[in-house]
Design a protein around this motif. Structure first.
Motif, mmCIF file in Angstrom:
data_model
loop_
_atom_site.group_PDB
_atom_site.id
_atom_site.type_symbol
_atom_site.label_atom_id
_atom_site.label_comp_id
_atom_site.label_asym_id
_atom_site.label_seq_id
_atom_site.Cartn_x
_atom_site.Cartn_y
_atom_site.Cartn_z
ATOM 1 N N GLY A 100 -2.358 7.322 -0.862
ATOM 2 C CA GLY A 100 -2.919 6.836 0.770
ATOM 3 C C GLY A 100 -3.403 5.443 0.954
ATOM 4 N N SER A 101 -4.051 5.493 2.284
ATOM 5 C CA SER A 101 -4.373 4.197 2.711
ATOM 6 C C SER A 101 -5.620 4.299 3.594
ATOM 7 N N SER A 102 -6.609 4.050 3.385
ATOM 8 C CA SER A 102 -7.953 3.959 3.905
ATOM 9 C C SER A 102 -8.568 2.786 4.254
ATOM 10 N N GLY A 103 -7.948 1.619 4.053
ATOM 11 C CA GLY A 103 -8.451 0.149 4.378
ATOM 12 C C GLY A 103 -9.430 -0.089 3.509
ATOM 13 N N TYR A 104 -10.064 -1.288 3.953
ATOM 14 C CA TYR A 104 -11.279 -1.813 3.303
ATOM 15 C C TYR A 104 -12.464 -0.741 3.128
ATOM 16 N N PHE B 15 0.727 -1.031 -0.097
ATOM 17 C CA PHE B 15 -0.247 0.060 0.094
ATOM 18 C C PHE B 15 0.966 1.258 -0.103
ATOM 19 N N VAL B 16 0.235 2.402 0.113
ATOM 20 C CA VAL B 16 0.914 3.875 0.221
ATOM 21 C C VAL B 16 0.362 4.329 1.507
ATOM 22 N N PRO B 17 1.252 4.220 2.667
ATOM 23 C CA PRO B 17 0.684 4.803 3.701
ATOM 24 C C PRO B 17 0.437 6.397 3.534
ATOM 25 N N ASP B 18 -0.441 6.825 4.470
ATOM 26 C CA ASP B 18 -0.978 8.135 4.309
ATOM 27 C C ASP B 18 0.550 9.236 4.600
ATOM 28 N N ALA B 19 1.240 8.737 5.690
ATOM 29 C CA ALA B 19 2.451 9.587 5.934
ATOM 30 C C ALA B 19 3.475 9.546 4.714
ATOM 31 N N VAL B 20 3.722 8.553 4.026
ATOM 32 C CA VAL B 20 4.319 8.462 2.831
ATOM 33 C C VAL B 20 3.830 9.467 1.707
ATOM 34 N N ALA C 138 13.837 2.687 7.094
ATOM 35 C CA ALA C 138 15.087 3.229 6.138
ATOM 36 C C ALA C 138 14.767 2.580 4.603
ATOM 37 N N TYR C 139 13.928 1.527 4.682
ATOM 38 C CA TYR C 139 13.715 1.057 3.392
ATOM 39 C C TYR C 139 12.925 1.813 2.698
ATOM 40 N N THR C 140 11.930 2.123 3.388
ATOM 41 C CA THR C 140 10.644 2.886 2.813
ATOM 42 C C THR C 140 11.127 4.470 2.255
ATOM 43 N N ARG C 141 12.243 4.932 3.242
ATOM 44 C CA ARG C 141 12.853 6.246 2.572
ATOM 45 C C ARG C 141 13.513 5.831 1.255
ATOM 46 N N SER C 142 14.129 4.525 1.042
ATOM 47 C CA SER C 142 14.642 4.309 -0.252
ATOM 48 C C SER C 142 13.780 4.036 -1.267
ATOM 49 N N VAL C 143 12.784 3.708 -0.873
ATOM 50 C CA VAL C 143 11.676 3.596 -1.844
ATOM 51 C C VAL C 143 11.080 4.925 -2.365
ATOM 52 N N GLU C 144 11.018 5.737 -1.583
ATOM 53 C CA GLU C 144 10.671 7.148 -1.794
ATOM 54 C C GLU C 144 11.780 7.678 -2.692
ATOM 55 N N ASP C 145 12.819 7.403 -2.198
ATOM 56 C CA ASP C 145 13.880 8.044 -3.316
ATOM 57 C C ASP C 145 13.855 7.356 -4.718
ATOM 58 N N SER D 61 6.686 1.614 5.727
ATOM 59 C CA SER D 61 6.341 2.097 7.076
ATOM 60 C C SER D 61 7.457 3.268 7.429
ATOM 61 N N LEU D 62 6.915 4.385 7.871
ATOM 62 C CA LEU D 62 7.843 5.394 8.567
ATOM 63 C C LEU D 62 7.745 5.518 9.908
ATOM 64 N N ALA D 63 7.100 4.327 10.688
ATOM 65 C CA ALA D 63 6.983 4.503 11.968
ATOM 66 C C ALA D 63 8.428 4.358 12.808
ATOM 67 N N PRO D 64 8.770 5.311 13.807
ATOM 68 C CA PRO D 64 10.024 5.271 14.597
ATOM 69 C C PRO D 64 10.179 3.660 15.080
ATOM 70 N N ALA D 65 9.193 3.092 15.672
ATOM 71 C CA ALA D 65 9.358 1.972 16.104
ATOM 72 C C ALA D 65 9.874 0.786 15.227
ATOM 73 N N ALA D 66 9.749 1.132 14.040
ATOM 74 C CA ALA D 66 10.383 -0.056 12.947
ATOM 75 C C ALA D 66 11.535 0.705 12.047
ATOM 76 N N PRO D 67 12.648 0.971 12.733
ATOM 77 C CA PRO D 67 13.589 1.672 11.858
ATOM 78 C C PRO D 67 14.021 1.321 10.512
ATOM 79 N N LYS D 68 14.307 -0.162 10.584
ATOM 80 C CA LYS D 68 14.570 -0.956 9.429
ATOM 81 C C LYS D 68 13.595 -0.716 8.208
ATOM 82 N N ASN D 69 12.686 -0.666 8.590
ATOM 83 C CA ASN D 69 11.407 -0.680 7.479
ATOM 84 C C ASN D 69 11.174 0.798 7.136
#
Length: 447
Positions: free
Chosen positions: A405-409, A90-95, A138-145, A128-136
């Motif tokens: 963005g992402s609004s679920g089902y 998906f495309v998270p709202d924050a992204v 970092a990967y998400t930032r690379s996807v944005e790039d 995910s850009l959540a601070p609780a998942a730093p590895k994800n």
């Protein structure tokens, strides 16, 4: 020319030049298109958590096939737009909130002219850009790039182009809300349920007839591979894109009895990296692949990708391309009351729901002449898209989900009762979203 020292021939030639110059602003600017793909496969040892199945207990273990972000940039001489899709869930709202203004700043393509969607791949890292998942994160930032780079490359490849739309049929999906005695509706196989088999293809060619890009839309979850799979893959979406791209490079070698539309014409054969085939998810909230697999056998992924890819190629071969005169984008956010189901085992006989915060649903419309691409930030049920098609003033109105963005089902109104898996997972109260989406797009189309 009496009493003039200007020779008659020179006077006529001068007037002709002045008249021609005065008409230049009235001529339609030349339509251009460009496309690019950028690899977003994580490092093999990254072991990032994967999306879509809560039962997975560890990160991915291997890479089966590479995943990509693909972009098509369009230019009508006045407006530029971008169709961007990545092979993630998906495309998270924050992204979206972070990436859309960045694309505008770095490429000049405004957010209202951007459709950024996900293929809803359940076998890729979780964005995910959540601070609780730093590895994800970092990967998400690379996807944005990578998304910015894909748009930049596609824009750099802009060239005079022609455009057309076509449709085909593929029996690759099935309604998944199966009536089960004592359990109501739950995940399964419902051959009697509503299911749209339409494959929609947008084709962008250069002026010689060679394809620049294809934009493919089909309503199905990219879940051929299930929760037992720990290998990164683009699943059905990636397999379809690969098939189409290889076909126009002449690498698929179809049998002679596969039909004339699968025979690549010499003038279509691509060179270099070939065309870009962007796969997008239609209204697939209640649609699964017609068959799925367990474990890590990818045979079925390739088979269904070939079937859907062939349907896309056949649709593409029936398309008559022409110049585009106008591109227009528009967006709005509609808001519906929210609710969440109380925790407990599922499925069960009775469910209780509690009111929660309202849910925002972003609608993004992109018009290419009389073709309406309707992007929705959620997992929309089939009947909502079919209602929009019926009520739209344009014959070609195509819904794109998991967009911006992402609004679920997002079930249609009638699908909330009886309760099904998608209803328990939805954040919406019944009675709002269907009308808000359809009427919202009709409003955007009419502006």
């Amino acid at each position: 020319m009496k009493n003039s020292n200007v020779p008659p021939g020179l006077f006529c030639a001068t007037m002709l030049l002045l008249l021609s110059a005065s008409l230049l602003p009235l001529r339609a600017a030349e339509f251009r298109a460009g496309a690019a793909r950028v690899d977003i496969t994580p490092p093999p040892d990254a072991a990032l958590p994967m999306s879509g199945y809560a039962g997975r207990t560890q990160g991915f273990k291997a890479i089966h096939d590479h995943i990509y972000v693909r972009a098509i940039v369009l230019d009508d001489g006045t407006t530029q737009a971008a169709l961007v899709t990545w092979e993630l869930i998906f495309v998270p709202d924050a992204v979206w909130a972070e990436l859309s203004p960045r694309i505008a700043s770095e490429t000049g393509i405004r957010p209202e002219n951007l459709l950024l969607s996900a293929v809803h791949d359940h076998s890729a890292p979780t964005p995910s850009l959540a601070p609780a998942a730093p590895k994800n994160a970092a990967y998400t930032r690379s996807v944005e790039d990578a998304a910015v780079e894909a748009v930049r490359r596609a824009k750099a490849q802009l060239q005079p182009a022609r455009f057309g739309i076509g449709t085909g049929t593929a029996y690759v999906n099935a309604n998944r809300r199966e009536p089960t005695p004592g359990r109501g509706l739950w995940l399964g196989y419902n051959e009697e349920g509503p299911s749209d088999k339409t494959v929609t293809v947008l084709r962008f060619d250069d002026l010689s007839g060679k394809p620049i890009a294809f934009w493919i839309n089909y309503p199905v979850h990219a879940v051929v591979m299930g929760p037992d799979n720990y290998q990164v893959t683009g699943d059905l979406a990636g397999a379809t894109s690969r098939f189409v791209e290889r076909h126009y490079l002449g690498e698929d070698r179809p049998r002679s009895d596969a039909g004339s539309r699968l025979r690549l014409r010499p003038e279509e054969r691509a060179t270099g990296d070939g065309p870009v085939a962007v796969w997008t998810s239609g209204a697939a909230g209640d649609q699964n692949p017609v068959s799925t697999t367990t474990g890590e056998d990818f045979t079925l992924v390739d088979a269904l990708g070939k079937i859907l890819g062939e349907a896309a190629v056949r649709a593409a071969e029936s398309i008559h391309t022409a110049a585009v005169s106008h591109i227009r984008g528009a967006q709005q956010v509609v808001t519906c009351p929210g609710r969440r189901v109380e925790p407990g085992p599922t499925p069960r006989a009775e469910y209780k729901f509690n009111d929660t915060d309202p849910v925002n649903i972003r609608l993004g419309l992109l018009m290419i002449d009389n073709v309406a691409l309707a992007g929705v930030s959620g997992e929309v049920f089939t009947l909502i898209a079919q209602r929009l098609k019926r009520e739209s003033p344009f014959t070609h109105t195509v819904m794109v989900t998991h967009a911006n963005g992402s609004s679920g089902y997002i079930p249609n109104d009638a699908a909330f009762d009886p309760v099904s898996y998608e209803v328990t997972a939805s954040r919406l109260k019944p009675g709002c979203a269907e009308g808000a989406i359809v009427n919202g797009f009709l409003d955007l189309i009419g502006r």
